[in-house]
Design an enzyme around this catalytic site. Structure first.
Site, PDB file in Angstrom:
ATOM      1  N   GLY A   8      29.791  62.710  28.255  1.00  0.00           N
ATOM      2  CA  GLY A   8      30.489  61.416  28.257  1.00  0.00           C
ATOM      3  C   GLY A   8      31.824  61.535  27.547  1.00  0.00           C
ATOM      4  O   GLY A   8      32.319  60.564  26.950  1.00  0.00           O
ATOM      5  N   ALA A  10      34.825  61.778  28.591  1.00  0.00           N
ATOM      6  CA  ALA A  10      36.058  61.279  29.212  1.00  0.00           C
ATOM      7  C   ALA A  10      36.389  59.835  28.837  1.00  0.00           C
ATOM      8  O   ALA A  10      37.457  59.338  29.184  1.00  0.00           O
ATOM      9  CB  ALA A  10      35.945  61.400  30.739  1.00  0.00           C
ATOM     10  N   GLY A  12      35.446  56.132  26.136  1.00  0.00           N
ATOM     11  CA  GLY A  12      34.753  55.400  25.058  1.00  0.00           C
ATOM     12  C   GLY A  12      34.415  56.234  23.836  1.00  0.00           C
ATOM     13  O   GLY A  12      35.257  56.957  23.291  1.00  0.00           O
ATOM     14  N   ASP A  32      31.463  65.454  31.928  1.00  0.00           N
ATOM     15  CA  ASP A  32      31.589  64.083  32.438  1.00  0.00           C
ATOM     16  C   ASP A  32      31.747  64.127  33.958  1.00  0.00           C
ATOM     17  O   ASP A  32      31.833  65.206  34.552  1.00  0.00           O
ATOM     18  CB  ASP A  32      32.789  63.360  31.791  1.00  0.00           C
ATOM     19  N   ASP A  41      27.538  65.352  37.836  1.00  0.00           N
ATOM     20  CA  ASP A  41      26.914  64.037  37.930  1.00  0.00           C
ATOM     21  C   ASP A  41      25.516  64.125  37.322  1.00  0.00           C
ATOM     22  O   ASP A  41      24.598  64.683  37.930  1.00  0.00           O
ATOM     23  CB  ASP A  41      26.848  63.615  39.402  1.00  0.00           C
ATOM     24  N   LEU A  42      25.365  63.568  36.130  1.00  0.00           N
ATOM     25  CA  LEU A  42      24.093  63.679  35.413  1.00  0.00           C
ATOM     26  C   LEU A  42      23.021  62.733  35.960  1.00  0.00           C
ATOM     27  O   LEU A  42      21.910  62.704  35.447  1.00  0.00           O
ATOM     28  CB  LEU A  42      24.308  63.420  33.917  1.00  0.00           C
ATOM     29  N   TYR A 155      17.982  49.332  31.184  1.00  0.00           N
ATOM     30  CA  TYR A 155      18.834  49.923  30.139  1.00  0.00           C
ATOM     31  C   TYR A 155      18.045  50.092  28.836  1.00  0.00           C
ATOM     32  O   TYR A 155      18.010  51.170  28.247  1.00  0.00           O
ATOM     33  CB  TYR A 155      20.067  49.047  29.903  1.00  0.00           C
ATOM     34  N   LYS A 159      16.786  53.605  26.891  1.00  0.00           N
ATOM     35  CA  LYS A 159      17.162  53.981  25.523  1.00  0.00           C
ATOM     36  C   LYS A 159      15.930  54.046  24.607  1.00  0.00           C
ATOM     37  O   LYS A 159      15.895  54.836  23.663  1.00  0.00           O
ATOM     38  CB  LYS A 159      18.196  52.997  24.970  1.00  0.00           C
TER      39      LYS A 159
HETATM   40  P1  NAI Z   1      31.855  54.575  28.456  1.00  0.00           P
HETATM   41  O1  NAI Z   1      31.560  54.019  29.801  1.00  0.00           O
HETATM   42  O2  NAI Z   1      33.198  54.355  27.875  1.00  0.00           O
HETATM   43  O3  NAI Z   1      31.569  56.152  28.460  1.00  0.00           O
HETATM   44  C1  NAI Z   1      30.421  56.684  29.056  1.00  0.00           C
HETATM   45  C2  NAI Z   1      30.786  57.992  29.727  1.00  0.00           C
HETATM   46  O4  NAI Z   1      29.602  58.490  30.388  1.00  0.00           O
HETATM   47  C3  NAI Z   1      31.890  57.835  30.794  1.00  0.00           C
HETATM   48  O5  NAI Z   1      32.940  58.750  30.596  1.00  0.00           O
HETATM   49  C4  NAI Z   1      31.157  58.095  32.092  1.00  0.00           C
HETATM   50  O6  NAI Z   1      31.956  58.712  33.103  1.00  0.00           O
HETATM   51  C5  NAI Z   1      30.025  59.027  31.626  1.00  0.00           C
HETATM   52  N1  NAI Z   1      28.982  58.998  32.641  1.00  0.00           N
HETATM   53  C6  NAI Z   1      28.406  57.903  33.196  1.00  0.00           C
HETATM   54  N2  NAI Z   1      27.607  58.275  34.214  1.00  0.00           N
HETATM   55  C7  NAI Z   1      27.664  59.623  34.278  1.00  0.00           C
HETATM   56  C8  NAI Z   1      27.082  60.581  35.159  1.00  0.00           C
HETATM   57  N3  NAI Z   1      26.298  60.216  36.177  1.00  0.00           N
HETATM   58  N4  NAI Z   1      27.346  61.892  34.948  1.00  0.00           N
HETATM   59  C9  NAI Z   1      28.191  62.277  33.937  1.00  0.00           C
HETATM   60  N5  NAI Z   1      28.779  61.405  33.101  1.00  0.00           N
HETATM   61  C10 NAI Z   1      28.533  60.093  33.279  1.00  0.00           C
HETATM   62  O7  NAI Z   1      30.712  54.044  27.509  1.00  0.00           O
HETATM   63  P2  NAI Z   1      30.517  53.998  25.920  1.00  0.00           P
HETATM   64  O8  NAI Z   1      30.403  52.586  25.583  1.00  0.00           O
HETATM   65  O9  NAI Z   1      31.445  54.874  25.220  1.00  0.00           O
HETATM   66  O10 NAI Z   1      29.039  54.587  25.849  1.00  0.00           O
HETATM   67  C11 NAI Z   1      28.684  55.780  25.156  1.00  0.00           C
HETATM   68  C12 NAI Z   1      27.187  55.721  24.883  1.00  0.00           C
HETATM   69  O11 NAI Z   1      26.911  54.662  23.974  1.00  0.00           O
HETATM   70  C13 NAI Z   1      26.361  55.431  26.133  1.00  0.00           C
HETATM   71  O12 NAI Z   1      25.195  56.235  26.101  1.00  0.00           O
HETATM   72  C14 NAI Z   1      25.989  53.969  25.981  1.00  0.00           C
HETATM   73  O13 NAI Z   1      24.788  53.658  26.637  1.00  0.00           O
HETATM   74  C15 NAI Z   1      25.876  53.834  24.475  1.00  0.00           C
HETATM   75  N6  NAI Z   1      26.047  52.483  23.962  1.00  0.00           N
HETATM   76  C16 NAI Z   1      27.193  51.763  24.192  1.00  0.00           C
HETATM   77  C17 NAI Z   1      27.336  50.511  23.649  1.00  0.00           C
HETATM   78  C18 NAI Z   1      28.578  49.703  23.817  1.00  0.00           C
HETATM   79  O14 NAI Z   1      28.591  48.528  23.464  1.00  0.00           O
HETATM   80  N7  NAI Z   1      29.656  50.251  24.337  1.00  0.00           N
HETATM   81  C19 NAI Z   1      26.262  49.882  22.855  1.00  0.00           C
HETATM   82  C20 NAI Z   1      25.117  50.720  22.667  1.00  0.00           C
HETATM   83  C21 NAI Z   1      25.023  51.970  23.200  1.00  0.00           C
END
Ligand code: NAI
Length: 289
Positions: A8, A10, A12, A32, A41-42, A155, A159
């Protein structure tokens, strides 16, 4: 300087962690869908196998740490992808990387959980158990029966299963016993593309209605700082912990639920666990005390 894998990477929080590690001079292999060293693609078995192949090929020596941040947010109709990425996208990669982590002697791993694990109602327990066993197909069928709530249920179930799997693995001879410290970070609402999509989508009002006592959302930068601590020597004595960073939601909603005393009916199981742990040599060496 060390070598780290970040999934991940790329966007957040994964991106914020990768940036911090690189700024400290570490070598980061990002994984990513795009804009990464390993693009895969995970959500598919093939994609995960490819990611593992490419990571192992890129790692000639040991691996000092890994951060599993790749994740998919709650969305109705996307249940299967959510559980595939959020559960197997971490458990399969972590299992494959374990020997490289163990070879480092004192590696640290941080897995992204979520405070949705403790704040989402109507999550079917059977789906959590199935996901913990890696059965995403049957779990998805159960989750889809939740109708309009299937997105958040999938979701939170993903988790919860991930946290359960990770805590069991973390304390095992294969991880803690081999010097690999694995812990979980459980964020509340952090303003990333994932949260923005939720706020703009069908569950926007649901997200806004969740109480956050500090009355603000978190930033990727704040969460990345916590991850850096969990990758540092400060985590040498930290195994299987769930570090909740959520502005107080969990403390507000679940005040009395934990810490909780060991219920009487769990005592036989606990005694059995103690015997097993002793048999596996999972006891501290106090010879210099
Ligand atoms: P984000 O959407 O900014 O980043 C997630 C990354 O995972 C993206 O770069 C995306 O391309 C990658 N990804 C998604 N599907 C994929 C796939 N099939 N194969 C490879 N890569 C894939 O999200 P964020 O918010 O930075 O999330 C990071 C982690 O934190 C995640 O596991 C999310 O569930 C968790 N989280 C986020 C919260 C929030 O409020 N943003 C709250 C609680 C947990």
């Amino acid at each position: 300087m060390g070598k780290y894998v970040v999934t991940g990477s790329a966007s957040g929080m994964g991106l914020a962690v990768a940036d911090k590690l690189r700024a400290e001079g570490h070598d980061v292999i990002g994984v990513d869908l795009k804009d990464a060293d390993v693009t895969a693609d995970l959500s598919t078995a093939d994609g995960r196998a490819r990611a593992i192949r490419e990571l192992l090929a890129a790692l000639d020596g040991v691996l000092d740490g890994a951060v599993f941040a790749a994740g998919v947010g709650p969305r109705r109709g996307n249940e299967r992808t959510t559980v595939e990425v959020n559960v197997l996208g971490t458990t399969e990669l972590l299992t494959a990387l374990r020997p490289k982590l163990a070879a480092a002697g004192n590696a640290k791993v941080v897995v992204f959980g979520s405070n949705s694990t403790t704040s989402t109602p109507f999550v079917p327990r059977r789906a959590i158990s199935l996901l913990d066993e890696g059965n995403t197909e049957r779990a998805t069928k159960i989750l889809r029966r939740r109708g309009p709530l299937s997105g958040p249920a999938a979701y939170a179930a993903s988790k919860l299963a991930l946290s359960r799997w990770v805590r069991r693995a973390a304390a095992s001879p294969e991880f803690a016993g081999a010097g690999v410290r694995v812990n979980i970070i459980a964020p509340g609402p952090v303003l990333t593309p994932l949260l923005k999509a939720q706020l703009e989508g069908a569950s926007g009002n649901q997200v806004r209605s969740l109480p956050v006592p500090v009355r603000e959302h978190g930033t990727p930068e704040q969460l990345a700082q916590w991850v850096m601590v969990m990758l540092s020597p400060a985590a040498d004595f930290m195994v299987g912990s769930v570090v909740t960073v959520d502005g107080g939601t969990e403390a507000l909603l679940r005040t009395k639920d934990w810490p909780s005393p060991m219920p009487l009916k769990r005592v036989p199981k606990m005694l059995n666990g103690l015997r097993q742990a002793k048999g596996k040599g999972q006891v501290a060496d106090y010879s210099d005390a």
